[in-house]
Write a protein that holds these residues in place. Structure first.
Motif, mmCIF file in Angstrom:
data_model
loop_
_atom_site.group_PDB
_atom_site.id
_atom_site.type_symbol
_atom_site.label_atom_id
_atom_site.label_comp_id
_atom_site.label_asym_id
_atom_site.label_seq_id
_atom_site.Cartn_x
_atom_site.Cartn_y
_atom_site.Cartn_z
ATOM 1 N N UNK A 129 73.219 34.455 75.733
ATOM 2 C CA UNK A 129 74.170 34.371 74.620
ATOM 3 C C UNK A 129 75.014 33.098 74.735
ATOM 4 N N UNK A 130 75.441 32.768 75.950
ATOM 5 C CA UNK A 130 76.250 31.560 76.142
ATOM 6 C C UNK A 130 75.443 30.301 75.798
ATOM 7 N N UNK A 131 74.171 30.284 76.167
ATOM 8 C CA UNK A 131 73.311 29.143 75.840
ATOM 9 C C UNK A 131 73.142 28.984 74.335
ATOM 10 N N UNK A 132 73.280 30.073 73.614
ATOM 11 C CA UNK A 132 73.025 30.066 72.182
ATOM 12 C C UNK A 132 74.293 29.831 71.360
ATOM 13 N N UNK A 158 83.666 25.091 76.938
ATOM 14 C CA UNK A 158 83.685 26.555 77.008
ATOM 15 C C UNK A 158 82.348 27.084 77.514
ATOM 16 N N UNK A 159 81.269 26.595 76.930
ATOM 17 C CA UNK A 159 79.933 27.043 77.344
ATOM 18 C C UNK A 159 79.655 26.631 78.787
ATOM 19 N N UNK A 160 80.065 25.429 79.171
ATOM 20 C CA UNK A 160 79.841 24.973 80.554
ATOM 21 C C UNK A 160 80.542 25.889 81.549
ATOM 22 N N UNK A 161 81.778 26.244 81.252
ATOM 23 C CA UNK A 161 82.544 27.116 82.153
ATOM 24 C C UNK A 161 81.893 28.494 82.250
ATOM 25 N N UNK A 162 81.550 29.060 81.101
ATOM 26 C CA UNK A 162 80.900 30.377 81.089
ATOM 27 C C UNK A 162 79.604 30.345 81.882
ATOM 28 N N UNK A 163 78.781 29.347 81.603
ATOM 29 C CA UNK A 163 77.466 29.276 82.250
ATOM 30 C C UNK A 163 77.582 29.050 83.749
ATOM 31 N N UNK A 164 78.545 28.219 84.167
ATOM 32 C CA UNK A 164 78.716 27.979 85.604
ATOM 33 C C UNK A 164 79.030 29.282 86.331
ATOM 34 N N UNK A 193 72.288 28.352 91.697
ATOM 35 C CA UNK A 193 73.405 27.659 92.344
ATOM 36 C C UNK A 193 73.407 26.178 91.984
ATOM 37 N N UNK A 194 72.231 25.567 91.958
ATOM 38 C CA UNK A 194 72.144 24.156 91.544
ATOM 39 C C UNK A 194 72.637 23.997 90.108
ATOM 40 N N UNK A 195 72.251 24.936 89.231
ATOM 41 C CA UNK A 195 72.707 24.887 87.845
ATOM 42 C C UNK A 195 74.218 25.011 87.744
ATOM 43 N N UNK A 196 74.803 25.922 88.523
ATOM 44 C CA UNK A 196 76.256 26.106 88.512
ATOM 45 C C UNK A 196 76.965 24.833 88.970
ATOM 46 N N UNK A 197 76.427 24.201 90.009
ATOM 47 C CA UNK A 197 77.031 22.971 90.525
ATOM 48 C C UNK A 197 76.911 21.836 89.506
ATOM 49 N N UNK A 198 75.783 21.775 88.836
ATOM 50 C CA UNK A 198 75.589 20.743 87.817
ATOM 51 C C UNK A 198 76.631 20.880 86.703
ATOM 52 N N UNK A 199 76.970 22.114 86.357
ATOM 53 C CA UNK A 199 77.939 22.367 85.289
ATOM 54 C C UNK A 199 79.383 22.235 85.767
ATOM 55 N N UNK A 200 79.612 22.538 87.037
ATOM 56 C CA UNK A 200 80.991 22.567 87.560
ATOM 57 C C UNK A 200 80.980 22.100 89.012
#
Length: 198
Positions: free
Chosen positions: A91-94, A103-109, A132-139
């Motif tokens: 849902x956040x990606x969409x 907002x989306x970056x924070x939610x997704x991280x 974890x890599x995705x979370x770090x990329x976002x935040x």
């Protein structure tokens, strides 16, 4: 030199006329972004919100699914937690393109980091590593993401890389008890691994 590509609408999507592909390697074109924008605009029924507007229902759905995931995780129902986090991530990606990207970056991280924890609990190390890599990329300046990455790397037997991930996490939170504890455990495991290889 630009190339002219014939377009057509096929199944409510813009595609190349010749190959009927949304992403066409032969024409070297991708129409994904325009199709995403069109889908989001159709959903508004012609009432496009002003830039930066946030649809509260979507935020409520994401928060509810995240809390469901947290409840399942605390009860050690890790598979159910992964499903709840995954639904929230989707849902956040969409989110519509006009909503603030921060907002989306924070939610997704947060969601990726939480799902990484559930994968770690299930010993699904590669999935945990990817999240974890995705979370770090976002935040990037967030110790929790580096902690999860370190744990995933340890599970994969990559102790030195895991130690480096934890040390980077300590730069953002030098007093983190969970990182300091994991770092000690990793250093002991690395020393044991090196002794076994001698």
């Amino acid at each position: 030199m630009s190339t002219i590509v014939d377009l057509r609408i096929h199944n409510d999507k813009v595609v190349c006329a010749q190959h009927k592909n949304e992403v066409c390697s032969e024409c070297n074109q991708s129409f994904i972004e325009i199709n995403d924008l069109t889908r989001h605009l159709h959903a508004t029924n012609g009432q496009v919100p002003p830039p930066g507007a946030v649809l509260p229902l979507r935020s409520q759905q994401i928060a509810k699914m995240r809390e469901d995931g947290n409840t399942h995780f605390r009860a050690q129902r890790h598979e159910e937690a992964i499903v709840a986090y995954t639904n929230a991530i989707n849902i956040a990606f969409d989110r519509p393109l006009w909503e603030p990207t921060g907002l989306a970056r924070e939610e997704l991280a947060v969601l990726l980091c939480n799902r990484a924890a559930a994968y770690i609990a299930r010993k699904e190390w590669i999935n945990a590593y990817v999240d974890a890599e995705g979370a770090i990329e976002l935040k990037r300046p967030w110790s929790k993401g580096h902690f999860r990455l370190g744990k995933a790397l340890f599970g994969m037997g990559r102790y030195q890389e895991g130690i480096e991930a934890l040390q980077l996490g300590l730069m953002f939170d030098p007093q983190s008890a969970e990182i300091l504890k994991a770092l000690k455990e990793a250093e002991v495991s690395l020393a044991a691994q090196e002794a076994a290889e001698e």
